[in-house]
Scaffold this active site. Structure first.
Site, PDB file in Angstrom:
ATOM      1  N   ILE A   1       0.886  -1.164   0.000  1.00 28.43           N
ATOM      2  CA  ILE A   1       0.000   0.000   0.000  1.00 28.43           C
ATOM      3  C   ILE A   1       0.923   1.214   0.000  1.00 28.43           C
ATOM      4  CG2 ILE A   1      -1.653   1.372   1.333  1.00 28.43           C
ATOM      5  CD1 ILE A   1      -2.817  -1.218   2.386  1.00 28.43           C
ATOM      6  N   ALA A   2       0.649   2.135  -0.902  1.00 28.20           N
ATOM      7  CA  ALA A   2       1.493   3.329  -0.970  1.00 28.20           C
ATOM      8  C   ALA A   2       0.670   4.514  -1.452  1.00 28.20           C
ATOM      9  CB  ALA A   2       2.680   3.099  -1.910  1.00 28.20           C
TER      10      ALA A   2
ATOM     11  N   GLU B   1       3.055  -7.388   6.432  1.00 28.26           N
ATOM     12  CA  GLU B   1       4.282  -7.015   7.137  1.00 28.26           C
ATOM     13  C   GLU B   1       4.486  -5.523   6.943  1.00 28.26           C
ATOM     14  OE1 GLU B   1       4.698 -11.249   5.920  1.00 28.26           O
ATOM     15  OE2 GLU B   1       4.608  -9.462   4.655  1.00 28.26           O
TER      16      GLU B   1
ATOM     17  N   ASN C   1       7.707   2.210  10.862  1.00 27.93           N
ATOM     18  CA  ASN C   1       6.678   2.914  10.092  1.00 27.93           C
ATOM     19  C   ASN C   1       5.417   3.094  10.952  1.00 27.93           C
ATOM     20  OD1 ASN C   1       4.954   3.999   8.206  1.00 27.93           O
ATOM     21  ND2 ASN C   1       5.473   2.525   6.600  1.00 27.93           N
TER      22      ASN C   1
ATOM     23  N   TYR D   1      -3.142   0.629  10.092  1.00 27.49           N
ATOM     24  CA  TYR D   1      -3.635  -0.755  10.105  1.00 27.49           C
ATOM     25  C   TYR D   1      -4.385  -1.059  11.397  1.00 27.49           C
ATOM     26  CZ  TYR D   1      -0.425  -1.110   6.164  1.00 27.49           C
ATOM     27  OH  TYR D   1       0.225  -0.904   4.984  1.00 27.49           O
TER      28      TYR D   1
END
Length: 150
Positions: free
Chosen positions: A72-73, A106, A111, A118
């Site tokens: 995801i970015a 992961e 981060n 999440y």
């Protein structure tokens, strides 16, 4: 952020996905890797598009009843506007539709923004993969979401 659509990936978005990936990760997938995901029967990818431009993406593999979120970015210039949440929400909705009972991912232990994102969606910390990331041997936090409800 207004005017952002979350839609299934198409090959016309691969260059934009690659651009966001390059700007977001120390080690990125190749263009060919993203292209191969288009024909991978296990892969599900969505893109965040604003005014025709890819500003984020998210992907996962679904195998039987489990999902593994692969990446995801969000483009650095578009962070902080909720696009990451929109992407995670879209992936979770796909999981619900496809009968997924658990999802894992992961994330770098450093981060904190991603970890908190999440957690907001019900992922919990369940383990560590030591020296998981090739670029700096950073550990990965393993997170799971096991409570999917329609």
């Amino acid at each position: 952020m207004s005017n952002v659509e979350i839609i299934p990936i198409e090959d016309k978005y691969i260059e934009g996905v690659l651009n966001v990936s390059i700007l977001s990760f120390p080690i990125t997938w190749s263009k060919e890797s993203f292209e191969q995901e288009l024909s991978n029967r296990y892969a599900r990818y969505v893109v965040a598009v604003k005014d025709g431009v890819v500003v984020g993406f998210g992907g996962m593999w679904i195998i039987i009843d489990e999902a593994h979120i692969t990446n995801i970015a969000v483009h650095p210039e578009f962070r902080g506007f909720g696009i990451g949440s929109m992407l995670v929400d879209a992936l979770i909705n796909i999981c619900k539709i496809e009968g997924v009972t658990a999802a894992t991912l992961e994330v770098r232990v450093s981060n904190f923004k991603a970890i908190n994102l999440y957690k907001k969606f019900g992922f919990v910390e369940e383990g560590i993969r030591k020296s998981y990331y090739e670029d700096n041997k950073e550990d990965a936090l393993i997170m799971w979401k096991r409570n999917f409800q329609l």
